[in-house]
Design an enzyme around this catalytic site. Structure first.
Site, PDB file in Angstrom:
ATOM      1  N   HIS A   1      -9.820   2.107  -0.439  1.00 20.47           N
ATOM      2  CA  HIS A   1      -8.380   1.920  -0.345  1.00 20.47           C
ATOM      3  C   HIS A   1      -7.885   1.333  -1.671  1.00 20.47           C
ATOM      4  CE1 HIS A   1      -4.417   1.188   0.840  1.00 20.47           C
ATOM      5  NE2 HIS A   1      -4.597   0.572   1.994  1.00 20.47           N
TER       6      HIS A   1
ATOM      7  N   HIS B   1      -2.963   8.013   6.048  1.00 21.78           N
ATOM      8  CA  HIS B   1      -3.306   6.754   5.395  1.00 21.78           C
ATOM      9  C   HIS B   1      -4.773   6.437   5.659  1.00 21.78           C
ATOM     10  CE1 HIS B   1      -2.256   3.150   3.289  1.00 21.78           C
ATOM     11  NE2 HIS B   1      -2.539   2.348   4.309  1.00 21.78           N
TER      12      HIS B   1
ATOM     13  N   GLU C   1      -1.640   6.005  13.644  1.00 22.22           N
ATOM     14  CA  GLU C   1      -1.439   7.294  12.965  1.00 22.22           C
ATOM     15  C   GLU C   1      -1.597   8.465  13.923  1.00 22.22           C
ATOM     16  OE1 GLU C   1      -2.142   8.447   8.867  1.00 22.22           O
ATOM     17  OE2 GLU C   1      -3.695   6.907   8.902  1.00 22.22           O
TER      18      GLU C   1
ATOM     19  N   PHE D   1       1.386  -3.511   4.577  1.00 24.81           N
ATOM     20  CA  PHE D   1       1.726  -4.812   5.134  1.00 24.81           C
ATOM     21  C   PHE D   1       3.250  -4.963   5.179  1.00 24.81           C
ATOM     22  CE2 PHE D   1      -2.090  -7.890   4.360  1.00 24.81           C
ATOM     23  CZ  PHE D   1      -2.847  -7.126   5.231  1.00 24.81           C
TER      24      PHE D   1
ATOM     25  N   LYS E   1      -9.634   8.014   1.802  1.00 27.07           N
ATOM     26  CA  LYS E   1     -10.160   6.671   1.565  1.00 27.07           C
ATOM     27  C   LYS E   1     -11.666   6.513   1.793  1.00 27.07           C
ATOM     28  CE  LYS E   1      -5.736   4.331   2.120  1.00 27.07           C
ATOM     29  NZ  LYS E   1      -4.906   5.531   2.236  1.00 27.07           N
TER      30      LYS E   1
ATOM     31  N   CYS F   1       0.795  -1.229   0.000  1.00 27.38           N
ATOM     32  CA  CYS F   1       0.000   0.000   0.000  1.00 27.38           C
ATOM     33  C   CYS F   1       0.828   1.280   0.000  1.00 27.38           C
ATOM     34  CB  CYS F   1      -0.955  -0.006   1.191  1.00 27.38           C
ATOM     35  SG  CYS F   1      -2.003  -1.466   1.226  1.00 27.38           S
TER      36      CYS F   1
END
Length: 793
Positions: free
Chosen positions: A310, A273, A284, A368, A305, A141
């Protein structure tokens, strides 16, 4: 190092609810979500039925019409180039490059891959007719952000005038099943930073055109924003869950700001994010408090998002477009769908846009494997001038190797010099019904001294291989690092086809009706470096190149640049490729060359390739530091280059091999120029030949034009096969063996070489003595991409 400002002059976006960048920004600015019920996607019994799906995506004329990734990519590409005002006919196309990010391999149906990731960059090059460096990043991502950072690196280094960069990903059923198995999807839509009940998947593409400020102004372009800083880091914590301490995220932000010459006090807005999962949103918020201190509550933080879903590998590029438009219009976009019963502790800009004075904005993404990326944008020309970076000499001080020749540098050294061959019939998987079964396989991997059994069981083959060779290289270099040095040790992976074994096993679990939450995390390319960083406790800069068989050259030159300019104290470069049944059944350009007998590169009467697997690792550090530590240097990295052809091929417009070898020759000469060496200084070329006569013959012609008849040439692929993403590293290892021993390895099995009148082949038998102190290692990727590295004693 050339000092320049990098600016964005064109933007293209295709995503849910938006056919172009203008429509995208209007939705984001107003907080109007495009998340709807998903149609025509097999998502099984997933409780979540909504996503950010693109509707009415017409065929763009590029690639296979079933390939959704290509359609998204080219819609954004054409808009970005038009928006930039570039007149490609007036440009030097050899100085225009491509950097693309993607998370998921390019499937179009249940039969397998439409194409591997690197083919997208080849298609872009063919569409635009450009022959500059092309890179593909697959860091899950953060891939879109990683691609923009790589593009800026190329411009700052003076290698390119223009970079076409961004990310792309489609809605893909297996990925949906994977996130559902982790119970990470939000059935009511993304509610980032508020209820945080789960993420919503989306699809799309974001493409930006980047170039130096001075150049943009000179051609009359209007820069939209300046990409002022970029930074990455690893969590070294967990493969799926973010580090709750937020240390990695803060390191990425600090690195981006340091690169920009700015401080947290200069930042006016942060695009987060903001996936809508509780662990990510909580991390975050903590990262913002740690990075901004007392200012944190007053720094707006919002997420795109909830509007787009996403978009995975495209997220970093699409969200970069959002912050650029926010900067242009002086508007902070809201976090849509924000709903909470408690008073927020930070300014999440709930639901409504807000006018604001914005000079510096930041965009963050996380992935990830614990991969973190930050980008800093500002008004063109704002802030301090970019500072000149250090230019330290760098060396390779540690080597790890596992593959068909066995385990360890010494074993590979002896086998290569003896002309041994590790190819044979596949034993590690069922070969019934396969057209070929002659391959180069890995030996059994042993967890002893590599990882605890509990951790080892959670790894797929690619991750085990990557960690095993990294451990070997670490030990070989005698690294004894402090916690601070581990925070500044980079990890860079090269792999063309990624974790195909894990992908196959996870797909099988879906077909069995039980998608596995254990297998799914290892299906992303960046999981291998996640395991390495966790095991070795490394939080330095990090990325994964998936640029076909030149990926290892990209990884080496990037790691070398990080160490040379002081952005990393050390770097571990890993090149890893496994061989699976899927490699032998997946349609692709290489399959027309595969044969079911032993392939011998450069051999006149045999034409064909054997696929192979291998893992190699190199420790890169400043030469002076190595001397101070008293460790040996295998070689000094002097220079490198990457470039490619751009020839249309048939209806899919992907590139093929240029029979003239024009760009191949240009890459070799550029690598020599950057290394400060002449052809006469090179004592050995470790070739790319893999047994396909059309390639092998062309290579001998190109080498003879650059070096003349007397240059000794041999091919390591005769011993291990075509190892794709590890191919450049295998070639380099042969060069290091020559520098280490003073002997040039032969080509195993070669007796009657094609192009024998053009270059001096090193035949089976006794190795030749190395008479010069520098060697060249080369790489080639189907699609017409070439890479070259020069190393010296």
């Amino acid at each position: 190092m050339i000092v320049t400002r990098v600016v964005v002059t064109g933007i293209g976006v295709r995503c849910a609810g938006a056919e172009n960048a203008g429509e995208f920004w209007a939705r984001v600015r107003d907080g109007r979500s495009a998340v709807r019920e998903v149609k025509d996607l097999d998502i099984g019994a997933s409780e979540c039925r909504v996503g950010g799906q693109v509707t009415d995506l017409g065929y763009s004329g590029m690639g296979d019409p079933r390939d959704r990734v290509a359609q998204l990519l080219f819609a954004a590409l054409r808009e970005a180039v038009a928006d930039s005002g570039l007149d490609l006919d007036a440009e030097d196309r050899s100085r225009i490059g491509v950097a693309l990010g993607q998370c998921q391999a390019g499937f179009y149906d249940d039969r397998g891959f439409a194409q591997f990731l690197y083919a997208n960059a080849d298609m872009v090059a063919a569409e635009l007719g450009i022959t500059g460096p092309r890179a593909v990043l697959s860091t899950a991502c953060t891939a879109g952000s990683a691609a923009l950072a790589q593009a800026a690196e190329r411009i700052v280094a003076g290698e390119t005038d223009v970079m076409i960069a961004g990310g792309v990903d489609q809605l893909f059923a297996p990925t949906w099943h994977g996130f559902a198995s982790l119970q990470a999807l939000g059935p009511d839509g993304c509610q980032a930073y508020s209820r945080s009940n789960g993420l919503v998947l989306g699809e799309g593409a974001g493409i930006l055109v980047l170039e130096p400020l001075e150049r943009a102004l000179a051609r009359g372009a209007e820069p939209l924003a300046e990409l002022k800083g970029w930074g990455s880091s690893a969590d070294a914590h967990h493969i799926t869950a973010p580090d709750p301490s937020a240390k990695g995220a803060v390191l990425a932000m600090n690195r981006a700001l340091e690169r920009a010459g700015l401080t947290p006090d200069d930042v006016d807005y942060v695009n987060g994010h903001g996936t809508g999962t509780e662990p990510n949103d909580a991390m975050e918020a903590k990262a913002l408090r740690l990075a901004f201190g007392d200012r944190a509550p007053s720094v707006p933080l919002s997420s795109v998002k909830p509007v787009t879903g996403h978009t995975l590998g495209a997220a970093g590029a699409i969200e970069a477009a959002a912050v650029i438009y926010a900067l242009r219009d002086q508007i902070v976009p809201p976090t849509a769908n924000f709903a909470t019963d408690t008073e927020p502790t930070l300014d999440f800009v709930p639901n409504t846009p807000r006018p604001a004075r914005l000079d510096v904005v930041m965009s963050n993404n996380y992935a990830f494997g614990g991969d973190n990326a930050s980008l800093v944008f500002c008004h063109p020309g704002h802030g301090p001038e970019p500072r000149e970076r250090a230019a330290r000499e760098v060396s390779i001080t540690g080597v790890g190797a596992i593959g068909p020749l066995g385990s360890g540098y010494e074993r590979w050294r002896d086998a290569l010099l003896a002309g041994e061959n590790g190819l044979g019939r596949a034993r590690g998987f069922d070969t019934e019904g396969l057209p070929v079964s002659f391959v180069g396989e890995l030996p059994d991997l042993d967890p002893r001294g590599v990882a605890p059994l509990g951790d080892w069981r959670q790894m797929d083959v690619l991750s085990r291989l990557a960690l095993s060779v990294a451990r070997q290289a670490w030990k070989d270099a005698d690294l004894r690092l402090t916690a601070g040095q581990r925070n500044n040790t980079a990890v860079v992976l090269a792999t063309a086809t990624g974790p195909l074994g894990a992908i196959t096993r996870f797909t099988d679990s879906i077909k069995a009706g039980e998608p596995s939450p254990v297998l799914f995390p290892n299906t992303v390319f960046t999981s291998a470096t996640g395991h390495v960083c966790k095991a070795l406790r490394l939080r330095g800069p990090r990325t994964t190149f998936s640029s076909g068989s030149v990926a290892a050259v990209h990884a080496l030159e990037y790691a070398g640049a990080l160490v040379a300019r002081g952005d990393a104290d050390h770097a571990i470069v890993i090149a890893a490729e496994e061989i699976t049944r899927l490699h032998l059944t997946t349609p692709g350009p290489q399959h027309q060359y595969m044969i079911d007998e032993r392939a011998v590169p450069y051999q006149r009467d045999i034409s064909g390739i054997n696929l192979g697997s291998a893992g190699l690792a190199f420790v890169v550090e400043p030469t002076e530091a190595a001397r101070t530590r008293g460790v040996r240097s295998y070689g000094r990295l002097l220079g490198s280059a990457v470039g490619g052809d751009a020839l249309p091929r048939g209806g899919d417009r992907r590139t093929e091999l240029d029979p003239r070898g024009t760009q191949w020759e240009a890459v070799l000469r550029k690598a020599l120029q950057r290394s400060g060496r002449t052809p006469e200084d090179i004592g050995y070329v470790s070739g790319v030949a893999n047994g396909a006569t059309v390639l092998d013959s062309l290579e001998t012609g190109v080498l003879s034009r650059v070096f003349g008849r007397d240059i000794p040439v041999s091919a390591t692929k005769a011993a291990v096969g075509e190892t794709q993403g590890a191919g450049g590293a295998v070639s380099l290892l042969a060069g290091l063996v020559a520098l280490d021993t003073g002997l040039i390895p032969p080509t195993a099995g070669l007796t009657d070489p094609v192009g024998g009148a053009r270059v001096r082949h090193v035949l089976t038998g006794s190795p030749l003595p190395l008479t010069k102190d520098a060697v060249m290692a080369n790489a080639f990727s189907i699609g017409g991409t070439y890479g070259s590295v020069v190393v010296a004693r």
